[in-house]
Design a protein around this motif. Structure first.
Motif, PDB file in Angstrom:
ATOM      1  N   VAL A 273       0.353  -1.266   0.270  1.00 29.96           N
ATOM      2  CA  VAL A 273       0.216  -0.286  -0.236  1.00 29.96           C
ATOM      3  C   VAL A 273       0.822   1.153  -0.097  1.00 29.96           C
ATOM      4  CG1 VAL A 273      -1.934   0.780   1.757  1.00 29.96           C
ATOM      5  CG2 VAL A 273      -1.574  -1.179   0.845  1.00 29.96           C
ATOM      6  N   VAL A 274       1.762   1.209   0.887  1.00 29.08           N
ATOM      7  CA  VAL A 274       2.879   2.137   1.075  1.00 29.08           C
ATOM      8  C   VAL A 274       3.253   2.658  -0.221  1.00 29.08           C
ATOM      9  CG1 VAL A 274       4.779   3.334   1.600  1.00 29.08           C
ATOM     10  CG2 VAL A 274       3.194   2.887   3.976  1.00 29.08           C
TER      11      VAL A 274
ATOM     12  N   ALA B  23       2.311   2.035  -2.946  1.00 34.78           N
ATOM     13  CA  ALA B  23       1.347   2.160  -4.820  1.00 34.78           C
ATOM     14  C   ALA B  23       1.465   3.617  -4.924  1.00 34.78           C
ATOM     15  CB  ALA B  23       0.411   1.322  -4.085  1.00 34.78           C
ATOM     16  N   HIS B  24       1.033   4.028  -3.177  1.00 35.79           N
ATOM     17  CA  HIS B  24       0.842   5.547  -2.953  1.00 35.79           C
ATOM     18  C   HIS B  24       1.852   6.419  -3.234  1.00 35.79           C
ATOM     19  CE1 HIS B  24      -3.218   5.694  -0.605  1.00 35.79           C
ATOM     20  NE2 HIS B  24      -2.903   4.897  -0.496  1.00 35.79           N
TER      21      HIS B  24
ATOM     22  N   ARG C 289       2.743   6.623  -6.977  1.00 31.43           N
ATOM     23  CA  ARG C 289       0.729   7.034  -7.423  1.00 31.43           C
ATOM     24  C   ARG C 289       1.837   9.280  -7.036  1.00 31.43           C
ATOM     25  NH1 ARG C 289      -3.126   3.722  -5.546  1.00 31.43           N
ATOM     26  NH2 ARG C 289      -2.860   4.799  -3.576  1.00 31.43           N
ATOM     27  N   PHE C 290       1.830   8.919  -6.131  1.00 29.24           N
ATOM     28  CA  PHE C 290       2.580  10.502  -5.869  1.00 29.24           C
ATOM     29  C   PHE C 290       3.691  11.375  -6.767  1.00 29.24           C
ATOM     30  CE2 PHE C 290       5.807  13.053  -3.453  1.00 29.24           C
ATOM     31  CZ  PHE C 290       4.818  14.439  -3.440  1.00 29.24           C
TER      32      PHE C 290
END
Length: 296
Positions: free
Chosen positions: A25-26, A28-29, A32-33
């Protein structure tokens, strides 16, 4: 003699699964950033090139080869010269211009010089504090005497290399946030050049301390991974507010100046090849100056 290792319990596997899911999750975020902003993306690519250069430097250890000490020290000097020129032409001078154009504290020459000078000192102080606080000795438990001292000295050097990759990454990120693409590329390339011998030195130092070839290479490669992270941080923070730009440029310059004086130049002079290291420094400075002024 140790018995067979007990199998992991269901609770341990569940914990590992939760940690793995959180890591996904980290990442992936973060991805995206990074891809959402072209400046941050370019900074990430520049930092990744520097990290790849560090990894590339470890490859001679895989094949049991080693650059001569004279060549290593010349490359260290060359890298120091590149970083010195980058501090002046890619960070400090653009920082002064940014402070004047933004109108920090009135926007005069004294105000701009005070802001950049203060930021340079803050960058140097921050690296000095980190240099004193971060290294630890828990790696040498179970070793005594000369062996313990050798391992401690080796790991302190490894930490120093990894530590000074942080401001290099920040400098790359700030460079992309503050300069045009060609000038920022030149800064990233200059930093990557001096990262090659650093990766080699880290791997060789760990190998000499008794660690396996695989472990030495992996740690040498890992020491550069902070650079793309630092580049993203530098570009994101400075890009968020124009008022932070001169402070970010000065801070990155101060951190790099501390690293040059505290780590790179002493290391390049440690083995008695001062003339080659100094020659490399002057060539590196002139080359980076030409690149910066020609691309500016």
């Amino acid at each position: 003699m140790r018995g067979p290792r007990p199998a992991r319990s269901a609770r341990e596997w569940l914990g590992l699964a939760i940690v793995a899911a959180g890591a996904v999750v980290v990442v992936a975020h973060f991805w995206r950033f990074v891809t959402a902003d072209p400046v941050v993306w370019n900074a990430f690519l520049g930092g990744s090139v520097a990290a790849f250069a560090t990894a590339l430097g470890t490859t001679p250890v895989i094949f049991s080869q080693r650059l001569p000490d004279r060549v290593q020290d010349t490359l260290f000097g060359f890298g120091a010269g590149v970083m010195l020129a980058a501090c002046a032409f890619s960070l400090i001078i653009p920082g002064l211009a940014a402070a004047k154009s933004i109108g920090v504290f009135g926007g005069g020459d004294w105000a701009a010089g005070g802001v950049i000078g203060g930021a340079i000192l803050l960058g140097g102080i921050a690296l000095m504090v980190m240099d004193r606080v971060l290294p630890h000795e828990h790696f040498i438990k179970g070793r005594e005497g000369q062996a313990a001292r050798q391992i401690r000295r080796t790991w302190l050097f490894v930490f120093a290399i990894a530590l000074h990759n942080v401001p290099e990454g920040l400098a790359i990120g700030v460079g992309y946030a503050a300069n045009n693409g060609l000038r920022a590329d030149a800064l990233a390339t200059g930093i990557a050049i001096q990262d090659v011998p650093e990766g080699l030195v880290v791997a060789v130092a760990l190998l000499a301390a008794g660690y396996s070839r695989t472990f030495a290479v992996l740690i040498g490669m890992a020491s550069g991974l902070v650079e793309p992270l630092g580049a993203v941080l530098g570009a994101a923070v400075v890009g968020h507010s124009a008022m932070l730009l001169p402070w970010g440029l000065g801070f990155a310059a101060g951190a790099m100046l501390f690293v040059i004086s505290h780590e790179i130049i002493p290391e390049s002079h440690r083995k008695g090849h001062e003339a080659f290291a100094t020659g490399g420094l002057m060539v590196g400075f002139v080359l980076m100056m030409l690149l910066d002024t020609a691309l500016g």
